[in-house]
Design an enzyme around this catalytic site. Structure first.
Site, PDB file in Angstrom:
ATOM      1  N   HIS A  78      25.737  50.948  68.701  1.00  0.00           N
ATOM      2  CA  HIS A  78      26.768  51.261  69.695  1.00  0.00           C
ATOM      3  C   HIS A  78      26.236  52.201  70.768  1.00  0.00           C
ATOM      4  O   HIS A  78      25.407  53.085  70.500  1.00  0.00           O
ATOM      5  CB  HIS A  78      28.031  51.824  69.036  1.00  0.00           C
ATOM      6  CG  HIS A  78      27.856  53.113  68.288  1.00  0.00           C
ATOM      7  ND1 HIS A  78      27.931  54.347  68.895  1.00  0.00           N
ATOM      8  CD2 HIS A  78      27.646  53.366  66.969  1.00  0.00           C
ATOM      9  CE1 HIS A  78      27.767  55.303  67.991  1.00  0.00           C
ATOM     10  NE2 HIS A  78      27.589  54.735  66.814  1.00  0.00           N
ATOM     11  N   ASP A  80      28.390  54.029  72.849  1.00  0.00           N
ATOM     12  CA  ASP A  80      29.287  55.160  73.098  1.00  0.00           C
ATOM     13  C   ASP A  80      28.959  56.326  72.184  1.00  0.00           C
ATOM     14  O   ASP A  80      28.304  56.165  71.147  1.00  0.00           O
ATOM     15  CB  ASP A  80      30.752  54.749  72.945  1.00  0.00           C
ATOM     16  CG  ASP A  80      31.084  54.273  71.532  1.00  0.00           C
ATOM     17  OD1 ASP A  80      30.243  53.610  70.903  1.00  0.00           O
ATOM     18  OD2 ASP A  80      32.199  54.568  71.049  1.00  0.00           O
ATOM     19  N   ASP A 110      23.194  59.370  66.716  1.00  0.00           N
ATOM     20  CA  ASP A 110      24.413  58.561  66.551  1.00  0.00           C
ATOM     21  C   ASP A 110      24.838  57.956  67.886  1.00  0.00           C
ATOM     22  O   ASP A 110      25.747  58.451  68.529  1.00  0.00           O
ATOM     23  CB  ASP A 110      25.529  59.429  65.968  1.00  0.00           C
ATOM     24  CG  ASP A 110      26.768  58.630  65.601  1.00  0.00           C
ATOM     25  OD1 ASP A 110      26.669  57.390  65.480  1.00  0.00           O
ATOM     26  OD2 ASP A 110      27.837  59.234  65.444  1.00  0.00           O
ATOM     27  N   GLU A 140      32.596  52.029  69.322  1.00  0.00           N
ATOM     28  CA  GLU A 140      32.499  52.242  67.870  1.00  0.00           C
ATOM     29  C   GLU A 140      33.119  53.566  67.466  1.00  0.00           C
ATOM     30  O   GLU A 140      33.643  53.698  66.363  1.00  0.00           O
ATOM     31  CB  GLU A 140      31.030  52.185  67.438  1.00  0.00           C
ATOM     32  CG  GLU A 140      30.811  52.126  65.920  1.00  0.00           C
ATOM     33  CD  GLU A 140      30.815  53.489  65.237  1.00  0.00           C
ATOM     34  OE1 GLU A 140      30.939  53.540  64.001  1.00  0.00           O
ATOM     35  OE2 GLU A 140      30.696  54.523  65.947  1.00  0.00           O
ATOM     36  N   GLU A 141      33.054  54.565  68.369  1.00  0.00           N
ATOM     37  CA  GLU A 141      33.551  55.897  68.030  1.00  0.00           C
ATOM     38  C   GLU A 141      35.062  56.008  68.092  1.00  0.00           C
ATOM     39  O   GLU A 141      35.622  57.086  67.890  1.00  0.00           O
ATOM     40  CB  GLU A 141      32.910  56.952  68.941  1.00  0.00           C
ATOM     41  CG  GLU A 141      31.394  57.085  68.798  1.00  0.00           C
ATOM     42  CD  GLU A 141      30.950  57.633  67.453  1.00  0.00           C
ATOM     43  OE1 GLU A 141      31.816  57.850  66.575  1.00  0.00           O
ATOM     44  OE2 GLU A 141      29.738  57.841  67.268  1.00  0.00           O
TER      45      GLU A 141
END
Length: 434
Positions: A78, A80, A110, A140-141
């Site tokens: 991801h 984001d 991350d 995703e977050e």
């Protein structure tokens, strides 16, 4: 073309502010997505940018393999990141600064590190045996509504033929001590993750004056339900992944493993020491009250009161968990899902896992590779709906004592540059050999 360094790639990605504030509010992933698509294009990989809404961008590409009879592999990460308060950081969180052997910035672990490793592998002249589908996704977050879950719903054809997927939260070195004092490097590879069920509880009762007795007080009913839920001790339930982790880690560390009862499992986890901390959240289900909302005036008993509960559920245990949970609610209290994403379980013993372990041991011959279950969640919950076996495999070599699990979403997020290069070598080897 000049050799591409994964550290520079990761720094470039960090410098794009792709903050996801949740609830649909975000800085947007578009500029980072354009960077990724353009980079892939420079190396002959045609990529598509797909947006469910303006600036909420996903990049998908397919690299043909040399053997078209093999099922494809999805490699997904991801773009984001979670918010970062610059005043709390030692360096500006979107600077991508290299200092003291580390690359600093929001997303360093991350998970712009993994995204950069994938790009570096492509730049190295990657020649996979099987088709690789690359997905760099949005959102995703938060809930994945603009990213993986949207892609699965609206563009499932892009993942045709994918039998397995790899992504974040696995394959990193974890330093532990054996019973005889030896230092052991564990590399946990995620073969499962707990499901996520965010629940809203609603208690209903009889409204009235705060000065008068009321046996149908909605707040009292809600508080009673929350107390029963918070105090409930969920039993130990060993999934195939957790059982394999305990057995294989115990054997590597020379620690006796007894899985005959819940108490025995707890004692085994304690004997594993720091290695046991990897499995503490995943030997049981969990139900954690996190939000309350009730009342509008101190002398008024309201007719309703609500709360939210974060439920994490192990593979194969959902029906039992919710049956017990319902019995704990009590009179006048109901539940509904705010969000519901089922657990993920991939095969522990599989050619995919063996290839990951082999790639790690090729770079670190003393690596002890074990399966483990993630306590939280990833976009694997979306892609598993397409029948893929989803693994957490984003390899990194980490120095002893490095607080890796505190980095994601934490202040001063950073990744060791040598570890990032190690991970790129492992990932490239895996993608070419699997």
């Amino acid at each position: 073309m000049a050799e591409i360094d994964v550290v520079s790639l990761c720094a470039d990605l960090i410098r794009f502010d792709t903050t996801n504030y949740g609830g649909g509010e975000a800085a947007g992933e578009r500029l980072a997505a354009e960077y990724v698509a353009e980079f892939l294009g420079q190396y002959g990989v045609s990529a598509r940018i797909l947006e469910p809404e303006l600036q909420r961008s996903n990049v998908v590409a397919r690299i043909p393999g040399t053997d078209p009879t093999l099922p494809a592999l999805l490699v997904q990460g991801h773009l984001d990141v979670v918010p970062a308060a610059a005043a709390d950081w030692s360096v500006p969180p979107f600077s991508g600064e290299v200092r003291d052997g580390f690359l600093w910035g929001r997303g360093a672990v991350d998970m712009k590190d993994f995204c950069a490793m994938v790009l570096a592998a492509v730049a190295s002249g990657l020649r996979p045996r099987r088709d690789l589908v690359l997905a760099f996704v949005a959102d995703e977050e938060d809930r994945g509504d603009y990213g993986a879950h949207w892609l699965v719903k609206e563009h499932a054809d892009l993942f045709e033929g994918c039998a397995a997927a790899i992504s974040e939260s696995g394959g990193y070195s974890y330093h532990v001590s054996a019973s005889d004092g030896r230092k052991v490097r564990l590399y946990p590879v995620a073969t499962a993750e707990r499901g996520t069920a965010h629940l809203r509880l609603t208690a209903r009762g009889r409204a009235g004056h705060g000065s008068r007795p009321n046996s149908e007080n909605a707040i009292v009913r809600l508080v009673g339900a929350l107390r029963r839920i918070a105090e409930h001790r969920w039993p130990v339930q060993l999934t195939p992944t957790v059982r394999a982790f305990l057995e294989r880690t115990g054997a590597a560390l020379g620690v006796p493993v007894d899985l005959s009862s819940g108490d025995a499992v707890d004692e085994t986890v304690a004997r594993l020491g720091t290695a046991g901390s990897l499995v503490v959240p995943t030997v049981r289900n969990s139900t954690t009250p996190t939000m309350l909302d009730a009342g509008y005036k101190v002398n008024v008993i309201p007719s309703t009161a609500t709360a939210q509960v974060d439920v994490r559920v192990l593979p194969g245990t959902e029906d039992e968990l919710f049956a017990v949970l319902d019995s704990l609610l009590g009179e006048g209290v109901t539940r509904e899902f705010v969000a519901h994403q089922p657990p993920v379980q991939a095969p522990v013993d599989s050619p995919w896992f063996d290839a990951m372990a082999g790639a790690l041991r090729a770079e670190d011959p003393e690596a002890v590779v074990v399966p483990y279950c993630m306590g939280g969640g990833t976009d694997a919950k979306a892609f598993t709906q397409l029948g893929m076996a989803c693994y957490g495999f984003a390899p990194l070599a980490l120095p002893e004592g490095f607080p890796y699990r505190a980095m994601a979403h934490g202040v001063d997020e950073r990744v060791p540059v040598d570890g990032l290069r190690f991970g790129t070598r492992v990932l490239t080897r895996f993608l070419e050999s699997c």
